[in-house]
Design a protein around this motif. Structure first.
Motif, mmCIF file in Angstrom:
data_model
loop_
_atom_site.group_PDB
_atom_site.id
_atom_site.type_symbol
_atom_site.label_atom_id
_atom_site.label_comp_id
_atom_site.label_asym_id
_atom_site.label_seq_id
_atom_site.Cartn_x
_atom_site.Cartn_y
_atom_site.Cartn_z
ATOM 1 N N HIS A 1 31.908 4.664 -16.134
ATOM 2 C CA HIS A 1 31.902 4.379 -14.686
ATOM 3 C C HIS A 1 30.627 4.948 -14.057
ATOM 4 C CE1 HIS A 1 35.846 2.697 -13.729
ATOM 5 N NE2 HIS A 1 36.448 3.611 -14.458
ATOM 6 N N ALA B 1 43.647 12.311 -18.319
ATOM 7 C CA ALA B 1 43.559 10.890 -17.954
ATOM 8 C C ALA B 1 43.451 10.733 -16.433
ATOM 9 C CB ALA B 1 44.776 10.132 -18.484
ATOM 10 N N ALA B 2 44.185 11.578 -15.701
ATOM 11 C CA ALA B 2 44.121 11.518 -14.233
ATOM 12 C C ALA B 2 42.709 11.865 -13.744
ATOM 13 C CB ALA B 2 45.151 12.457 -13.618
ATOM 14 N N TYR C 1 39.743 7.211 -23.761
ATOM 15 C CA TYR C 1 40.677 7.466 -22.656
ATOM 16 C C TYR C 1 41.656 8.529 -23.147
ATOM 17 C CZ TYR C 1 43.613 6.486 -18.615
ATOM 18 O OH TYR C 1 44.322 6.589 -17.440
ATOM 19 N N ASP D 1 39.043 -2.921 -13.887
ATOM 20 C CA ASP D 1 39.525 -1.557 -14.171
ATOM 21 C C ASP D 1 40.585 -1.571 -15.279
ATOM 22 O OD1 ASP D 1 37.835 -0.373 -12.412
ATOM 23 O OD2 ASP D 1 39.324 -0.045 -10.832
ATOM 24 N N ASP E 1 40.573 8.859 -14.267
ATOM 25 C CA ASP E 1 40.857 7.841 -13.249
ATOM 26 C C ASP E 1 40.325 8.252 -11.881
ATOM 27 O OD1 ASP E 1 42.068 6.208 -15.102
ATOM 28 O OD2 ASP E 1 44.095 6.897 -14.663
ATOM 29 N N GLU E 2 40.337 9.557 -11.616
ATOM 30 C CA GLU E 2 39.766 10.057 -10.349
ATOM 31 C C GLU E 2 38.275 9.683 -10.270
ATOM 32 O OE1 GLU E 2 40.418 14.279 -9.440
ATOM 33 O OE2 GLU E 2 38.396 14.357 -8.606
ATOM 34 N N GLY F 1 36.798 7.228 -11.812
ATOM 35 C CA GLY F 1 36.740 5.772 -11.607
ATOM 36 C C GLY F 1 37.004 5.417 -10.147
ATOM 37 N N GLY F 2 37.959 6.104 -9.525
ATOM 38 C CA GLY F 2 38.303 5.825 -8.125
ATOM 39 C C GLY F 2 37.163 6.114 -7.171
ATOM 40 N N ARG G 1 40.148 0.219 -18.899
ATOM 41 C CA ARG G 1 41.111 1.221 -19.382
ATOM 42 C C ARG G 1 41.661 0.805 -20.758
ATOM 43 N NH1 ARG G 1 44.098 1.589 -14.819
ATOM 44 N NH2 ARG G 1 42.534 2.840 -13.779
#
Ligand SMILES: N[C@@H](CCC(=O)N[C@@H](CS)C(=O)NCC(=O)O)C(=O)O
Length: 209
Positions: free
Chosen positions: A156, A85-86, A78, A65, A89-90, A92-93, A69
């Motif tokens: 992702h 960005a959040a 990115y 990860d 990442d969400e 990706g999570g 990034r």
């Protein structure tokens, strides 16, 4: 531009999203593929005895990860806006959550594997992928997952859809994700990107074989 080497095995696995980020961003890199026979010798020289590993001007970066990034930032995939960005990442999570559920059982008992993979298809995918589909719809019409351009969120997603579509997972229907239109839209947009098609003409997709 730093001198970059991305080291992984000769398969997509945890490195392909980072490879694609570098490819799309036209960032020159050495695509080092370790053969399993040489892995025993190379393993203790990596930070966590695992791959992928990125070497940037001689400095090692580990954890897929973090690598993705970093490659995404270099490649302009990115967002600089913290909230965008959040969202990236969400995505990706939740892909991590799905991947974790996919490999929850790693033993040799085929009946147990079938049971776990059934649960994956009938419970985990509707829960996580169904929720992601709704989130992407709320983020916008696409085709990109977040905002008006490709981001590592699309990479992702591409990783997940490819793994399911290629049929490599025992007891999982390769059409499992086809009803998730917004997700498939993001996957298709990545796969149709000219740099990505060029990459796969040169490097045919290898999964775990
Ligand atoms: N959390 C790590 C996990 C890395 C990992 O498990 N790598 C596997 C390949 S996907 C590996 O190196 N396996 C060989 C070994 O453990 O000897 C990451 O995301 O990079």
């Amino acid at each position: 531009m730093p001198e970059i080497k991305l080291t992984y095995f000769d398969m997509r696995g945890r490195a392909e999203a980072s490879r694609l980020a570098l490819v799309v961003g036209e960032i020159p890199f050495e695509d080092e593929r370790v053969v399993f026979d040489h892995w025993k010798e190379a393993k203790p020289k990596t930070p966590y005895a695992a791959l992928p590993m990125l070497t940037v001007d001689g400095m090692q970066v580990a954890q897929s990860d973090a690598i993705l990034r970093y490659c995404g930032k270099l490649a302009g995939l990115y967002p600089s806006d913290p909230l965008e960005a959040a969202k990236v990442d969400e995505v990706g999570g939740v892909i991590d959550d799905v991947t974790h559920a996919m490999y929850r059982y790693r033993g040799d008992d085929k009946d147990k594997l079938r049971e776990e993979r059934d649960k994956f298809s009938k419970v985990d995918v509707p829960r996580y992928v169904g929720a992601l589909e709704k989130r992407l719809e709320a983020f916008g019409d696409g085709p990109w997952a977040v905002g008006g351009n490709m981001t590592i969120a699309d990479l992702h997603i591409c990783h997940l859809v490819t793994n399911i579509r290629c049929g490599m997972l025992d007891f999982v229907d390769k059409d499992l994700l086809e009803g998730y239109v917004r997700i498939v839209k993001s996957y298709s947009a990545v796969m149709e990107h000219p740099k990505v098609t060029e990459w796969y003409e040169k490097k045919p997709v290898k999964m775990f074989s």
